[in-house]
Design a protein around this motif. Structure first.
Motif, PDB file in Angstrom:
ATOM      1  N   ALA A 172     -46.641  40.191  18.553  1.00 56.09           N
ATOM      2  CA  ALA A 172     -47.320  40.045  17.251  1.00 56.09           C
ATOM      3  C   ALA A 172     -48.358  41.146  16.964  1.00 56.09           C
ATOM      4  CB  ALA A 172     -47.934  38.653  17.132  1.00 56.09           C
ATOM      5  N   PRO A 173     -49.226  41.487  17.936  1.00 54.36           N
ATOM      6  CA  PRO A 173     -50.213  42.530  17.608  1.00 54.36           C
ATOM      7  C   PRO A 173     -49.565  43.892  17.317  1.00 54.36           C
ATOM      8  CG  PRO A 173     -50.914  41.283  19.529  1.00 54.36           C
ATOM      9  CD  PRO A 173     -49.490  40.885  19.254  1.00 54.36           C
ATOM     10  N   ARG A 174     -48.501  44.200  18.063  1.00 55.59           N
ATOM     11  CA  ARG A 174     -47.869  45.517  17.898  1.00 55.59           C
ATOM     12  C   ARG A 174     -47.193  45.669  16.544  1.00 55.59           C
ATOM     13  NH1 ARG A 174     -43.438  46.567  21.649  1.00 55.59           N
ATOM     14  NH2 ARG A 174     -44.222  44.699  22.689  1.00 55.59           N
ATOM     15  N   ILE A 175     -46.671  44.566  15.997  1.00 53.33           N
ATOM     16  CA  ILE A 175     -45.992  44.672  14.703  1.00 53.33           C
ATOM     17  C   ILE A 175     -46.939  44.347  13.542  1.00 53.33           C
ATOM     18  CG2 ILE A 175     -43.688  44.212  15.667  1.00 53.33           C
ATOM     19  CD1 ILE A 175     -43.938  41.338  14.627  1.00 53.33           C
ATOM     20  N   GLY A 176     -48.209  44.231  13.846  1.00 50.40           N
ATOM     21  CA  GLY A 176     -49.211  44.050  12.789  1.00 50.40           C
ATOM     22  C   GLY A 176     -49.273  42.639  12.213  1.00 50.40           C
ATOM     23  N   LEU A 177     -48.681  41.670  12.933  1.00 54.91           N
ATOM     24  CA  LEU A 177     -48.672  40.292  12.431  1.00 54.91           C
ATOM     25  C   LEU A 177     -50.015  39.595  12.683  1.00 54.91           C
ATOM     26  CD1 LEU A 177     -46.777  38.086  11.231  1.00 54.91           C
ATOM     27  CD2 LEU A 177     -46.293  37.405  13.586  1.00 54.91           C
ATOM     28  N   ALA A 178     -50.665  39.967  13.773  1.00 53.10           N
ATOM     29  CA  ALA A 178     -51.929  39.315  14.137  1.00 53.10           C
ATOM     30  C   ALA A 178     -52.733  40.259  15.022  1.00 53.10           C
ATOM     31  CB  ALA A 178     -51.636  38.019  14.896  1.00 53.10           C
ATOM     32  N   GLU A 179     -54.032  39.998  15.111  1.00 52.85           N
ATOM     33  CA  GLU A 179     -54.885  40.858  15.962  1.00 52.85           C
ATOM     34  C   GLU A 179     -54.963  40.334  17.390  1.00 52.85           C
ATOM     35  OE1 GLU A 179     -56.102  39.824  12.879  1.00 52.85           O
ATOM     36  OE2 GLU A 179     -56.799  41.626  11.833  1.00 52.85           O
ATOM     37  N   ALA A 180     -54.608  39.056  17.570  1.00 52.09           N
ATOM     38  CA  ALA A 180     -54.683  38.444  18.901  1.00 52.09           C
ATOM     39  C   ALA A 180     -53.535  37.448  19.034  1.00 52.09           C
ATOM     40  CB  ALA A 180     -56.018  37.729  19.071  1.00 52.09           C
ATOM     41  N   ILE A 181     -53.283  36.997  20.261  1.00 55.12           N
ATOM     42  CA  ILE A 181     -52.269  35.956  20.465  1.00 55.12           C
ATOM     43  C   ILE A 181     -52.860  34.837  21.322  1.00 55.12           C
ATOM     44  CG2 ILE A 181     -50.360  37.619  20.334  1.00 55.12           C
ATOM     45  CD1 ILE A 181     -49.999  37.138  23.425  1.00 55.12           C
ATOM     46  N   CYS A 182     -52.194  33.697  21.283  1.00 54.19           N
ATOM     47  CA  CYS A 182     -52.539  32.604  22.193  1.00 54.19           C
ATOM     48  C   CYS A 182     -51.207  32.110  22.739  1.00 54.19           C
ATOM     49  CB  CYS A 182     -53.286  31.516  21.440  1.00 54.19           C
ATOM     50  SG  CYS A 182     -53.681  30.107  22.476  1.00 54.19           S
ATOM     51  N   ASP A 183     -50.946  32.397  24.024  1.00 55.16           N
ATOM     52  CA  ASP A 183     -49.622  32.103  24.573  1.00 55.16           C
ATOM     53  C   ASP A 183     -49.739  31.692  26.036  1.00 55.16           C
ATOM     54  OD1 ASP A 183     -46.880  31.804  24.527  1.00 55.16           O
ATOM     55  OD2 ASP A 183     -46.437  33.945  24.725  1.00 55.16           O
ATOM     56  N   LEU A 184     -48.617  31.176  26.576  1.00 54.73           N
ATOM     57  CA  LEU A 184     -48.599  30.782  27.983  1.00 54.73           C
ATOM     58  C   LEU A 184     -48.529  32.017  28.866  1.00 54.73           C
ATOM     59  CD1 LEU A 184     -46.053  27.839  27.828  1.00 54.73           C
ATOM     60  CD2 LEU A 184     -48.548  27.704  27.922  1.00 54.73           C
ATOM     61  N   VAL A 185     -49.224  31.945  29.977  1.00 52.08           N
ATOM     62  CA  VAL A 185     -49.249  33.042  30.951  1.00 52.08           C
ATOM     63  C   VAL A 185     -49.011  32.424  32.319  1.00 52.08           C
ATOM     64  CG1 VAL A 185     -50.650  34.896  31.937  1.00 52.08           C
ATOM     65  CG2 VAL A 185     -51.062  34.166  29.581  1.00 52.08           C
ATOM     66  N   SER A 186     -48.133  33.060  33.119  1.00 54.91           N
ATOM     67  CA  SER A 186     -48.124  32.627  34.518  1.00 54.91           C
ATOM     68  C   SER A 186     -48.461  33.794  35.421  1.00 54.91           C
ATOM     69  CB  SER A 186     -46.848  31.881  34.903  1.00 54.91           C
ATOM     70  OG  SER A 186     -45.703  32.544  34.503  1.00 54.91           O
ATOM     71  N   SER A 187     -47.551  34.764  35.581  1.00 53.04           N
ATOM     72  CA  SER A 187     -47.898  35.900  36.443  1.00 53.04           C
ATOM     73  C   SER A 187     -48.807  36.893  35.725  1.00 53.04           C
ATOM     74  CB  SER A 187     -46.626  36.617  36.890  1.00 53.04           C
ATOM     75  OG  SER A 187     -46.036  37.255  35.768  1.00 53.04           O
ATOM     76  N   GLY A 188     -48.744  36.942  34.414  1.00 51.83           N
ATOM     77  CA  GLY A 188     -49.513  37.929  33.639  1.00 51.83           C
ATOM     78  C   GLY A 188     -48.720  39.190  33.338  1.00 51.83           C
ATOM     79  N   SER A 189     -47.478  39.265  33.849  1.00 54.28           N
ATOM     80  CA  SER A 189     -46.742  40.526  33.682  1.00 54.28           C
ATOM     81  C   SER A 189     -46.301  40.751  32.234  1.00 54.28           C
ATOM     82  CB  SER A 189     -45.568  40.613  34.656  1.00 54.28           C
ATOM     83  OG  SER A 189     -44.617  39.663  34.316  1.00 54.28           O
ATOM     84  N   THR A 190     -46.048  39.673  31.477  1.00 56.93           N
ATOM     85  CA  THR A 190     -45.692  39.857  30.054  1.00 56.93           C
ATOM     86  C   THR A 190     -46.876  40.465  29.296  1.00 56.93           C
ATOM     87  OG1 THR A 190     -44.215  37.973  30.178  1.00 56.93           O
ATOM     88  CG2 THR A 190     -44.874  38.673  27.970  1.00 56.93           C
ATOM     89  N   LEU A 191     -48.064  39.945  29.557  1.00 62.48           N
ATOM     90  CA  LEU A 191     -49.252  40.510  28.899  1.00 62.48           C
ATOM     91  C   LEU A 191     -49.404  41.975  29.300  1.00 62.48           C
ATOM     92  CD1 LEU A 191     -52.005  37.727  29.191  1.00 62.48           C
ATOM     93  CD2 LEU A 191     -50.422  38.197  27.306  1.00 62.48           C
ATOM     94  N   PHE A 192     -49.273  42.226  30.595  1.00 63.54           N
ATOM     95  CA  PHE A 192     -49.473  43.586  31.102  1.00 63.54           C
ATOM     96  C   PHE A 192     -48.511  44.561  30.442  1.00 63.54           C
ATOM     97  CE2 PHE A 192     -48.727  47.045  34.095  1.00 63.54           C
ATOM     98  CZ  PHE A 192     -50.045  47.439  34.370  1.00 63.54           C
ATOM     99  N   SER A 193     -47.234  44.189  30.374  1.00 66.05           N
ATOM    100  CA  SER A 193     -46.270  45.159  29.827  1.00 66.05           C
ATOM    101  C   SER A 193     -46.395  45.291  28.313  1.00 66.05           C
ATOM    102  CB  SER A 193     -44.842  44.826  30.262  1.00 66.05           C
ATOM    103  OG  SER A 193     -44.560  43.518  29.885  1.00 66.05           O
ATOM    104  N   ASN A 194     -47.126  44.399  27.672  1.00 72.61           N
ATOM    105  CA  ASN A 194     -47.380  44.551  26.237  1.00 72.61           C
ATOM    106  C   ASN A 194     -48.794  45.059  25.949  1.00 72.61           C
ATOM    107  OD1 ASN A 194     -44.983  43.471  24.543  1.00 72.61           O
ATOM    108  ND2 ASN A 194     -45.150  42.094  26.288  1.00 72.61           N
ATOM    109  N   GLU A 195     -49.436  45.573  26.991  1.00 74.69           N
ATOM    110  CA  GLU A 195     -50.785  46.143  26.886  1.00 74.69           C
ATOM    111  C   GLU A 195     -51.793  45.174  26.258  1.00 74.69           C
ATOM    112  OE1 GLU A 195     -50.431  50.076  25.279  1.00 74.69           O
ATOM    113  OE2 GLU A 195     -49.435  50.753  27.107  1.00 74.69           O
TER     114      GLU A 195
END
Ligand code: PRT
Ligand code: ZN
Length: 286
Positions: A147-170
């Motif tokens: 969402a932040p990369r495509i300009g839909l939102a400035e932040a997200i609220c999502d599930l995290v377990s290892s954190g690797s999805t967040l990491f790879s999306n900066e």
């Protein structure tokens, strides 16, 4: 027809394996149920329904199923009238607010008047109003992390377990909103017969959980150190101590909790314990 306890589990996805493994460890055999919507267990009066996780709280509320296994995050978001019976120790994750690493949002306060994309609008809304943050919630059903990369939102609220999805999306985690794991939920008005079946199942679930959190330990101890070693090993009542053939030594049997496992082992060694064997426990009934 004999009465059955109807249990809803996720049809496929992250909770499927854990749910099936738990039922199996509780001695409930539903191995004949591949690709069916509902399966009768072979050896326990349980019928398993395979559903999308999002539907489970409502089905349990409406007594389509008597009990269900689902993430606490889904229970909180769906906000249905169900009873949380027992946390199950798998499917662990957290619902977190995350923001672009290089962006302007550095604290919760910076979220004011910003847009946050999430599939968890109810939980996020409650959190923001508790913190008195006025932000816009943009509900989306999937791929929240882009969402932040495509300009839909400035932040997200999502599930995290290892954190690797967040990491790879900066993105980086600003705040944990909710911690979650799989939980057993039940209908609020179970009949006495069904409650009895649930209690039976719960007894088994607790024995399996307890076994997972504990290890059986066997060691040789010099007799002059037995007092110190026994203090480190409370066991279920107290440790079992048997004399060894070699004089001056005893064999000690006990149970230790996974949580303080390494600390206890180090202390045991420091007190002269030798030949330490750690053995997994299959079921534990106290
Ligand atoms: O089809 P159905 O609706 O039944 O499944 P679903 O796609 O909605 O859910 P599913 O199978 O993805 O997740 C089911 C449940 O597993 C969730 O409700 C949580 O309770 C739990 N769970 C545990 C997770 C995660 N860990 C998890 N990491 N659910 C989702 N994720 C996703 C997250 O959304 C993000 O996309 O994994 C990604 C992040 O993972 P990491 O490891 O990169 O941080
Ligand atoms: Zn879902």
């Amino acid at each position: 027809m004999e009465m059955n306890l109807k249990i809803a589990v996720q049809k496929k996805g992250r909770l499927y394996d854990g749910s099936m493994a738990l039922l199996k460890e509780c001695g409930i055999d539903v191995s004949n149920g591949n690709n069916q919507l509902r399966v009768q267990a072979a050896n326990f009066p349980v019928e398993v329904f395979f559903l999308r996780d999002d539907d489970i709280p409502e089905y349990v509320q409406d007594a389509v199923a008597d009990i269900g296994i689902v993430g606490e995050n889904v229970v909180a978001e769906k906000n249905k009238e169900v009873t949380g019976v027992e946390k199950l120790g798998f499917g662990k994750c957290r619902l977190s607010i995350a923001v672009p690493k290089t962006g302007v949002i550095k604290s919760l306060n910076d979220l004011k008047n910003k847009k946050i994309a999430t599939s968890y609008p109810l939980i996020l809304g409650k959190f923001l109003s508790e913190k008195d943050i006025n932000a816009t919630i943009q509900e989306i059903s999937g791929s929240v992390e882009i969402a932040p990369r495509i300009g839909l939102a400035e932040a997200i609220c999502d599930l995290v377990s290892s954190g690797s999805t967040l990491f790879s999306n900066e993105l980086y985690e600003l705040e944990t909103v909710l911690k979650s794991e799989a939980i057993l939920i039940s209908n609020k008005k179970l009949s006495a017969d069904k409650q009895m079946l649930l209690d039976k199942l719960l007894f088994r679930i607790r024995a399996v959980k307890k076994a997972k959190n504990n290890k059986y330990v066997l060691l040789n101890a010099p007799n002059d150190k037995l007092d110190e070693i026994c203090k480190l090993l409370p066991g279920m009542k107290s440790p079992t101590i048997l004399p060894l053939a070699e004089s001056g030594w005893s064999s000690v049997h006990s149970v230790i909790s996974e949580n303080d496992f390494w600390n206890v082992i180090e202390a045991l060694k420091a007190n002269g314990a030798q030949g330490i064997l750690i053995i997994p426990i299959e079921k534990m009934i106290i």
